[in-house]
Design an enzyme around this catalytic site. Structure first.
Site, mmCIF file in Angstrom:
data_model
loop_
_atom_site.group_PDB
_atom_site.id
_atom_site.type_symbol
_atom_site.label_atom_id
_atom_site.label_comp_id
_atom_site.label_asym_id
_atom_site.label_seq_id
_atom_site.Cartn_x
_atom_site.Cartn_y
_atom_site.Cartn_z
ATOM 1 N N HIS A 192 0.795 -1.229 0.000
ATOM 2 C CA HIS A 192 0.000 0.000 0.000
ATOM 3 C C HIS A 192 0.832 1.285 0.000
ATOM 4 C CE1 HIS A 192 -2.997 -2.963 1.229
ATOM 5 N NE2 HIS A 192 -3.952 -2.089 1.090
ATOM 6 N N ASP A 198 0.424 -0.049 -7.887
ATOM 7 C CA ASP A 198 0.126 -0.463 -6.515
ATOM 8 C C ASP A 198 -0.911 -1.579 -6.457
ATOM 9 O OD1 ASP A 198 0.948 0.706 -3.738
ATOM 10 O OD2 ASP A 198 -1.154 0.162 -3.519
ATOM 11 N N HIS A 248 -3.286 -1.674 -4.366
ATOM 12 C CA HIS A 248 -4.588 -1.044 -4.083
ATOM 13 C C HIS A 248 -4.630 0.289 -4.816
ATOM 14 C CE1 HIS A 248 -8.204 0.344 -2.263
ATOM 15 N NE2 HIS A 248 -8.203 -0.499 -1.247
ATOM 16 N N HIS A 276 -11.703 -7.207 -5.851
ATOM 17 C CA HIS A 276 -12.016 -6.361 -4.692
ATOM 18 C C HIS A 276 -12.808 -5.128 -5.151
ATOM 19 C CE1 HIS A 276 -10.786 -3.498 -1.386
ATOM 20 N NE2 HIS A 276 -11.021 -4.593 -0.664
ATOM 21 N N GLU A 297 -13.566 -9.521 -0.469
ATOM 22 C CA GLU A 297 -14.482 -8.354 -0.462
ATOM 23 C C GLU A 297 -14.821 -7.998 -1.903
ATOM 24 O OE1 GLU A 297 -11.976 -5.654 1.735
ATOM 25 O OE2 GLU A 297 -12.403 -6.633 3.639
ATOM 26 N N GLU A 354 -19.718 -3.482 0.952
ATOM 27 C CA GLU A 354 -18.999 -2.624 1.901
ATOM 28 C C GLU A 354 -19.381 -1.157 1.696
ATOM 29 O OE1 GLU A 354 -14.775 -3.132 1.599
ATOM 30 O OE2 GLU A 354 -14.355 -1.534 3.040
ATOM 31 N N CYS A 356 -17.530 1.409 2.005
ATOM 32 C CA CYS A 356 -16.483 2.060 1.202
ATOM 33 C C CYS A 356 -16.677 1.825 -0.283
ATOM 34 C CB CYS A 356 -15.104 1.528 1.589
ATOM 35 S SG CYS A 356 -14.503 2.162 3.148
ATOM 36 N N CYS A 406 -11.483 1.650 7.698
ATOM 37 C CA CYS A 406 -11.587 2.293 6.384
ATOM 38 C C CYS A 406 -12.907 3.019 6.206
ATOM 39 C CB CYS A 406 -11.384 1.271 5.267
ATOM 40 S SG CYS A 406 -12.538 -0.089 5.301
ATOM 41 N N CYS A 407 -14.015 2.411 6.645
ATOM 42 C CA CYS A 407 -15.315 2.968 6.295
ATOM 43 C C CYS A 407 -15.651 4.278 7.011
ATOM 44 C CB CYS A 407 -16.411 1.934 6.503
ATOM 45 S SG CYS A 407 -16.232 0.483 5.436
#
Lengths: 656, 656
Positions: free
Chosen positions: A138, A188, A190, A267, A319, A335, A337, A415-416
């Site tokens: 990350h 990356d 993510h 994801h 996810e 999710e 997010c 995160c959320c």
């Protein structure tokens, strides 16, 4: 890559929210969420796991002693907090908060390394291993969040300290990655820096940031695989042995070049963050191939893989998305997010061209999954947003382990909550788009827009009773009479809208081809437009290939999807049916949510005719029916009255 | 523990199977499964992972060089193979096979350590660590399987070599475990030795084996926890870091003393193996507390936690039970081995008292889950037996990862195939029980029973067309006329049986209180009894608290549960409904299975009235119905015609 001829792109003006529904949420972000997160970042929340995020920066800045603690992406929590703070400062002055933020930024600036690098994990814990494990660590994701914070803080306050920090960081990254000898040809694990670099490009006008964003996007999915190559080179080590990020390329959408991806895989958050950057870049460059890829991915998500609540991600494993028409309600991931990322993607698509259907999805995600994600006191959050819950089975049947039947406090991997905070704090960026003397109303949220149309300053006030009654009032403040177009989105749930303007009453059954009702006229100063959306209770059905909802119906009224809860309807919700022709009674119920409506309707409860006692199976039993009253509440208000069953979809009682 | 006064226990006589349905399966075990397994154990199956199991024994015996390879429980594969071989030799002489088995037994005897210990993993790989990790390392589990093999081989051949080996081993174990100073107060992580020691007790008459079995059972669940204590003592190491056997006590039913357990928790196979031993011990000792625990656990399994196919274990996590009335069809575990263990448990319960309901469950598991577990050529196997499969979602939605939509070859961890082999090879042990001059017919399987009743030798021939037509013919061969009782189980699916005996026709609507129709008379030599079970197609429903099957119906005829397959009914099986009052047509269909029947019935296919095109949700759609023919096939015959959808349960079309 050279920037192609810039196509005409819609502008996104900022408006200031004053809304009976949303202002309270924004107040919570200001008064509860952001202060709480500040305490958490400083390890002053006794019930939470220590974050150490601020301390990590202090250590890297030489202002504290100690060791790095936390996840590899711990820095991003500070960045997201700063970004939310920036949006709050942009809409309301708060010198105390600004001072705290300035101090944090000073520490961050000191933590930046002489060459521009900024990441406390690698600086403190693995100084020799920068950029050796992009799949898992990350590094560019954290960079992206810091860039977003830097841009937001600059735009809110005019202060350049953090913007300069992230520019230096981005310039350094630009030297590390690329196709020149000695550079890394990678990206990356993510996605995030791609959309952040586009923001930096918009803020600074520097083409190189657009080019770097484009580089990361275009490099993704190239063969030979970058993640595996890095894994070989570093001696086949992994940071997360239980995960397979290096080898499961689809997980991070690295299975194909982005232009060749036409289904939403992997994801969900990663995918929509990537698409956000792609759409931003496509808008800017007019690149038709990239635009086509955005449209295909958008279409696949919203027409094949999205829950009726605007949730995305059908499984806990990764996810992730699963396949077309696979939308289980009880084992959903959906999710918070990911729905926020879908809203980002929608906003960027709306820069490319006005399209009411895109804004419909933005609205669906916002009024259902996103707002469900935060409790009405701003203290508890859903990460996963199921459409069906039987709490008795939780903890027993472990396929539900990821689904919490009640909102939870702020977690270790948080995160959320900060994502909700930054979205709500910047909600004024999602209400309007503008182009060629047309102001498009994308969301009907009470707000004030100060902007320039056809060379003149205007103030557009929106007063909204949209969530309760479907009524919206616009008032146009100008110095003098001015011709421009006000384009009203015709929501997908509405088949009749009444517009009163200049004392004249109009009725519209649909919008133009792109879904907008265009009011083009010379507006007098102070002129009012009254809009009343017909807001029937809709019996929604899902595509017949969605096996999980076949034969079922969900209710929607206005932007809200509704659900049944045990608190109103008793347990064993699966025994309920909604007759095909029942009549709905819409009733305001402030106990469920101030100003909102619930739906009462005659329903059926089916049961066994016999006393089953100890039988588990029998051949002499019949299902019989008893009439009952059903009460549906807006989906986002579920789980506020203790533990209980919930279901969005209910069996429709069908005639033989 | 002292053995209490022995209560009257039913005997389990061995019969020889000659059955139009089962003989072919037993032939497959003899001709395909056991020979294939022999090749696999010797690493001569190119497509399979090497087993190394025979080589491990040879190395431990000093007859080969090398290192141990395989799982900690690799030895048990050899034991299960030997046990199946014993049952085959018991019913049909096979000198070649017997010679191979004798040679293997010789190697095993040489691999036994001077003190009686026998386990190639610990002998070769961790010689200092015997008995240090009972939670994970299956030491007593392997011992148990070897004991079962030793008993079976002795009973089949009269040869004592392996019996003596396992007696020495058991005697040694008896010195290691117990409450005396220096002894381990523990038990194995996987129950098995408990039931095996009961077999050894029955075979040898040695009380100490019963006492040791009882010790292991009673010790389970004692506090402080044995697994955790061992974990501390060995320095907190684990063999399987990803598993939590040491701490998840319910997984291996170590959460409570066995007498206090009244719900079926944890790993399903472990539970039913444990219950098998408990019931055997309770039968032998008449211990009322233990018997009560058996009855409670039996009742919880069959009345709250069993699939209609006799499968048990509602989730993949821990291959475990979940909770009452939680029986998902698509994410079921329902391992073949667990249903085999349930049959073991049933057989032991039938020793305690005749109870047709217990035999009903045995029949249900045998004719559905167990026989489904093996393909009709004996080469492929189901480990997991789902009740609903949508293959398109497999590999995409990972909640189905454990469910294979087609039978698989023999795997590395090959528990189910040898378990099927040993059960089918010993099927003659499940047909009858006897007590006080009464012969109870528990299963209607064509067979020959030679036994002694009321002091006289009889031969009872059963000729069965049970699976096809519900007809069974008994012929009693005696030297002279003899009075005794033939007790016919009234199956739970039957409400009318016609019995013709001595030229007289009788009709029975039900059995005695325990479910048996008792024919007590003086039988003439050669006398015949003709039994015709009425075999209607039953519309089975599950308890209304089973949310996964509410509103649905499954068809059963005779012992067979039926299912829908895509090959007959098209895809999207979830769109089908079965009207409440439709008429069934039962038709022989040899293409599905020689001699068996399929069910044709008028059904409904529901669909959307509209062309949905790219819509995912819409409010203007209705479900409409089209008549269609449905074809149901016996559940166990599914997945023999290529990849396709399958469902046991189908929505019942209900009147408004």
């Amino acid at each position: 890559m050279m920037t192609q001829l810039n196509q005409r792109v819609l502008a996104i003006p900022k408006s200031l929210i004053h809304d009976p529904f949303w202002s309270e949420y924004i107040r919570l972000v200001r008064k509860v969420v952001v202060p709480y997160q500040w305490e958490a970042l400083n390890d002053r929340v006794p019930e939470a796991e220590p974050s150490h995020a601020i301390t990590n920066f202090k250590i890297a800045a030489g202002e504290a002693q100690g060791e790095f603690y936390g996840m590899v992406f711990q820095d991003s929590d500070v960045a997201k907090w700063l970004e939310a703070v920036a949006y709050l400062l942009e809409t309301q002055s708060d010198p105390d908060l600004e001072q705290i933020a300035d101090e944090v930024i000073e520490i961050i600036a000191k933590a930046q390394q002489p060459d521009g690098y900024l990441n406390t994990y690698f600086t403190l814990k693995e100084p020799g291993n920068r950029w050796t494990n992009l799949a898992e660590c990350h590094e560019l994701y954290c960079a992206g969040h810091m860039i977003e914070a830097g841009v937001a803080y600059y735009q809110a306050t005019g202060k350049r300290v953090l913007l300069d920090v992230v520019c230096r960081f981005a310039d350094y990254i630009d030297t590390v990655f690329g196709n020149e000898p000695g550079q890394l040809q990678g990206y990356d694990g993510h996605q995030e820096i791609e959309l952040a670099l586009m923001k930096l490009y918009h803020a600074t006008g520097e083409d190189k940031y657009l080019r770097l964003s484009s580089y990361f996007l275009e490099q993704r999915g190239a063969k030979p695989d970058f993640y595996e190559d890095q894994w070989e080179k570093r001696g086949k080590t992994t940071h997360f042995p239980q995960l397979t990020m290096t080898f499961d390329h689809a997980y991070s959408q690295a299975h194909l070049p982005v232009r060749e991806q036409d289904t939403a895989e992997g994801h969900a958050v990663r995918l929509v963050y990537m698409c956000t950057a792609m759409a931003d870049l496509a808008a800017e460059t007019g690149d038709p191939g990239l635009l086509e890829a955005c449209r295909k991915l958008w279409s696949n998500i919203v027409n094949k893989r999205m829950y009726i609540t605007g949730g995305i991600g059908s499984m806990e494993h990764g996810e992730s998305f699963t396949m077309d028409y696979d939308l289980p309600g009880d084992t959903a991931y959906a999710e918070t997010c990911a729905s926020i990322g879908l809203i980002f993607f929608a906003q960027r698509m709306l820069r490319i061209s006005p399209d009411s259907k895109v804004a419909d999805v933005m609205e669906r995600a916002l009024y259902n999954t996103v707002v469900s994600g935060m409790s009405q006191d701003g203290k508890k959050f859903f990460y996963v947003n199921p459409l069906e819950v039987y709490p008795a089975a939780h903890g027993k049947n472990r396929i539900y382990d990821h689904v919490k039947p009640e909102r939870q406090g702020w977690f270790g991997c948080a995160c959320c909550p900060p994502n909700i905070a930054r979205l709500l704090a910047s909600l004024g960026d999602y209400v309007y788009t503008m182009q060629d003397g047309t102001v498009y109303v994308q969301l009907y949220i009470g707000s004030e827009l100060n902007t320039e149309v056809n060379g003149k300053l205007i103030k557009l006030e929106q007063h909204s009773k949209y969530t309760s009654d479907g009524e919206v009032n616009f008032r146009i403040r100008t110095e003098e009479a001015l011709r421009f177009t006000l384009a009203l989105r015709m929501p997908d749930w509405c088949d009749r809208v009444e517009v009163t303007v200049g004392g004249e009453w109009h009725e519209f059954k649909q919008g133009d081809q792109d879904g907008y009702i265009r009011l083009n006229r010379v507006w007098e100063p102070g002129e009012e437009i009254n809009v009343v959306f017909s807001m029937p209770v809709l019996r929604m059905k899902a595509h017949p290939l969605v096996r999980q909802t076949f034969g079922k119906v969900a209710l929607q009224r206005g932007p809200f999807v509704y659900c049944l809860e045990e608190a109103d309807n008793g347990a064993e919700l699966y025994q309920l049916k909604l007759p095909r022709n029942s009549t709905f009674e819409v009733k305001r119920d402030d106990r469920i949510h101030e100003g909102l409506n619930v739906i009462h309707v005659n329903g059926e409860r089916w049961m066994a005719a016999e006393n089953w006692q100890e039988h588990l199976y029998r051949s002499d039993s019949n299902w019989i029916m008893e009439s009952t009253q059903l009460k549906f509440i807006p989906y986002f208000t579920w789980a506020n009255r203790g533990l209980g069953e919930m279901s969005v979809w209910v069996e429709e009682a069908l005639p033989i």
